[in-house]
Design a protein around this motif. Structure first.
Motif, PDB file in Angstrom:
ATOM      1  N   THR A   1      -7.111  -9.421 -11.305  1.00 43.73           N
ATOM      2  CA  THR A   1      -5.769  -9.100 -10.817  1.00 43.73           C
ATOM      3  C   THR A   1      -4.823 -10.220 -11.222  1.00 43.73           C
ATOM      4  O   THR A   1      -5.250 -11.362 -11.393  1.00 43.73           O
ATOM      5  CB  THR A   1      -5.778  -8.892  -9.287  1.00 43.73           C
ATOM      6  N   LYS A   2      -3.555  -9.879 -11.425  1.00 42.52           N
ATOM      7  CA  LYS A   2      -2.574 -10.898 -11.778  1.00 42.52           C
ATOM      8  C   LYS A   2      -1.888 -11.413 -10.524  1.00 42.52           C
ATOM      9  O   LYS A   2      -1.274 -10.637  -9.789  1.00 42.52           O
ATOM     10  CB  LYS A   2      -1.534 -10.322 -12.743  1.00 42.52           C
ATOM     11  N   VAL A   3      -2.019 -12.712 -10.264  1.00 40.80           N
ATOM     12  CA  VAL A   3      -1.313 -13.307  -9.124  1.00 40.80           C
ATOM     13  C   VAL A   3       0.156 -13.465  -9.515  1.00 40.80           C
ATOM     14  O   VAL A   3       1.057 -13.118  -8.768  1.00 40.80           O
ATOM     15  CB  VAL A   3      -1.941 -14.657  -8.729  1.00 40.80           C
ATOM     16  N   ASP A   4       0.405 -14.003 -10.689  1.00 40.65           N
ATOM     17  CA  ASP A   4       1.733 -13.973 -11.304  1.00 40.65           C
ATOM     18  C   ASP A   4       1.546 -14.041 -12.816  1.00 40.65           C
ATOM     19  O   ASP A   4       0.414 -13.934 -13.297  1.00 40.65           O
ATOM     20  CB  ASP A   4       2.661 -15.069 -10.746  1.00 40.65           C
TER      21      ASP A   4
ATOM     22  N   LEU B   1      -1.064 -16.595 -13.890  1.00 39.89           N
ATOM     23  CA  LEU B   1      -2.339 -16.728 -13.201  1.00 39.89           C
ATOM     24  C   LEU B   1      -3.077 -15.400 -13.024  1.00 39.89           C
ATOM     25  O   LEU B   1      -2.622 -14.501 -12.331  1.00 39.89           O
ATOM     26  CB  LEU B   1      -2.067 -17.375 -11.831  1.00 39.89           C
TER      27      LEU B   1
ATOM     28  N   LEU C   1      -6.563  -2.886  -9.839  1.00 41.49           N
ATOM     29  CA  LEU C   1      -7.051  -4.024 -10.611  1.00 41.49           C
ATOM     30  C   LEU C   1      -6.994  -3.658 -12.091  1.00 41.49           C
ATOM     31  O   LEU C   1      -6.839  -2.484 -12.429  1.00 41.49           O
ATOM     32  CB  LEU C   1      -8.510  -4.322 -10.245  1.00 41.49           C
TER      33      LEU C   1
ATOM     34  N   LEU D   1      -6.522 -13.691 -11.618  1.00 39.72           N
ATOM     35  CA  LEU D   1      -7.568 -13.983 -10.648  1.00 39.72           C
ATOM     36  C   LEU D   1      -8.762 -13.058 -10.923  1.00 39.72           C
ATOM     37  O   LEU D   1      -8.647 -11.844 -10.767  1.00 39.72           O
ATOM     38  CB  LEU D   1      -6.998 -13.749  -9.247  1.00 39.72           C
TER      39      LEU D   1
ATOM     40  N   GLU E   1      -3.844  -2.805 -14.101  1.00 43.35           N
ATOM     41  CA  GLU E   1      -3.316  -2.737 -12.738  1.00 43.35           C
ATOM     42  C   GLU E   1      -1.956  -2.023 -12.730  1.00 43.35           C
ATOM     43  O   GLU E   1      -1.107  -2.331 -13.562  1.00 43.35           O
ATOM     44  CB  GLU E   1      -3.127  -4.205 -12.313  1.00 43.35           C
TER      45      GLU E   1
END
Lengths: 155, 155
Positions: free
Chosen positions: A58-61, A64, A91, A66, A39
């Motif tokens: 995808t990285k939420v933070d 985390l 992504l 996703l 990403e």
């Protein structure tokens, strides 16, 4: 390489157009746990699965991740950010089962679409229809979140 | 009608291409509170604002309308669902300030893009880039909701 014909982006292309496309696709092997791209990186290539499996996420933070999709059907494509400005992957893609991909360079595809605008028009029409579909889906999810929030505020 | 040249969809078109496009655009007046189209209807036309203002909105449920955008700049366009399958408006459009629009019939635009595929390729490329941008924005909003939810579950 009739594989490319399965991909939704190339639906409606004639046999000779498919041949020109096949001419710029290169086969590449992938290993389990290999990051194909991350990403935020410049989107230079577009990929079609021939064998194996690839996870999009995808990285939420930092803590985390996703998961967004698991691709394993031959003809499934990813890296489509290479088709549109600003050409940045939105992504990350990681191989979860070794296999092989067809890779198409963004610059070569763009050149082909400009030279053969009937081919370019078909691909971009398919791509836009796919994006509109995804956008509607994502808006629908957002609506559900909004509805839940609204209910919890008024209950 | 240099108005069409302001619209992001037609960026990059040559002067003669712009003339062909202008040839299929028809001016129409709009009145305050008039519904131009409703969510779910067949998307037969695409619009560019010449004068006045138009609100785009979506219904969350019977009691709740969610405003999405207010368009008042000349050259702003809407009804873009008429550009891609399945050709169904995903939002509703209501006039909030009387004025006039340029309307382009879906069937006429499609005919023009097929006949002049270089024009079609440019418009579809612009449209896809716009959609990808919107999709990233919407995914970002969804991420924020997800993050909030995740935090509330773990606090």
């Amino acid at each position: 390489m009739q594989l490319l014909a399965i991909c939704y982006l190339f639906e409606g292309l004639s046999e000779s157009q498919m041949q020109h496309l096949t001419g710029i696709a290169k086969e590449t092997s992938i290993q389990k746990d290999q990051w194909i791209f991350q990403e935020g990186q410049e989107a230079k290539q577009f990929f079609v699965i021939k064998k194996g499996a690839v996870e999009l996420l995808t990285k939420v933070d930092d803590k985390l991740e996703l998961p967004i999709a698991m691709l394993r059907d031959p003809g499934s494509c990813f890296g489509t950010s290479s088709l549109s400005a600003p050409y940045v992957y939105s992504l990350s893609a990681r191989c979860t089962e070794q296999g092989s991909l067809l890779a198409i360079e963004k610059t070569e595809l763009e050149k082909l679409m400009q030279e053969e605008c009937d081919l370019g028009y078909i691909i971009m029409t398919n791509w836009a229809a796919h994006l509109l579909d995804r956008l509607k889906e994502t808006r629908q999810e957002l609506k559900i979140h909004f509805k839940t929030l609204f209910k919890s505020m008024h209950s």
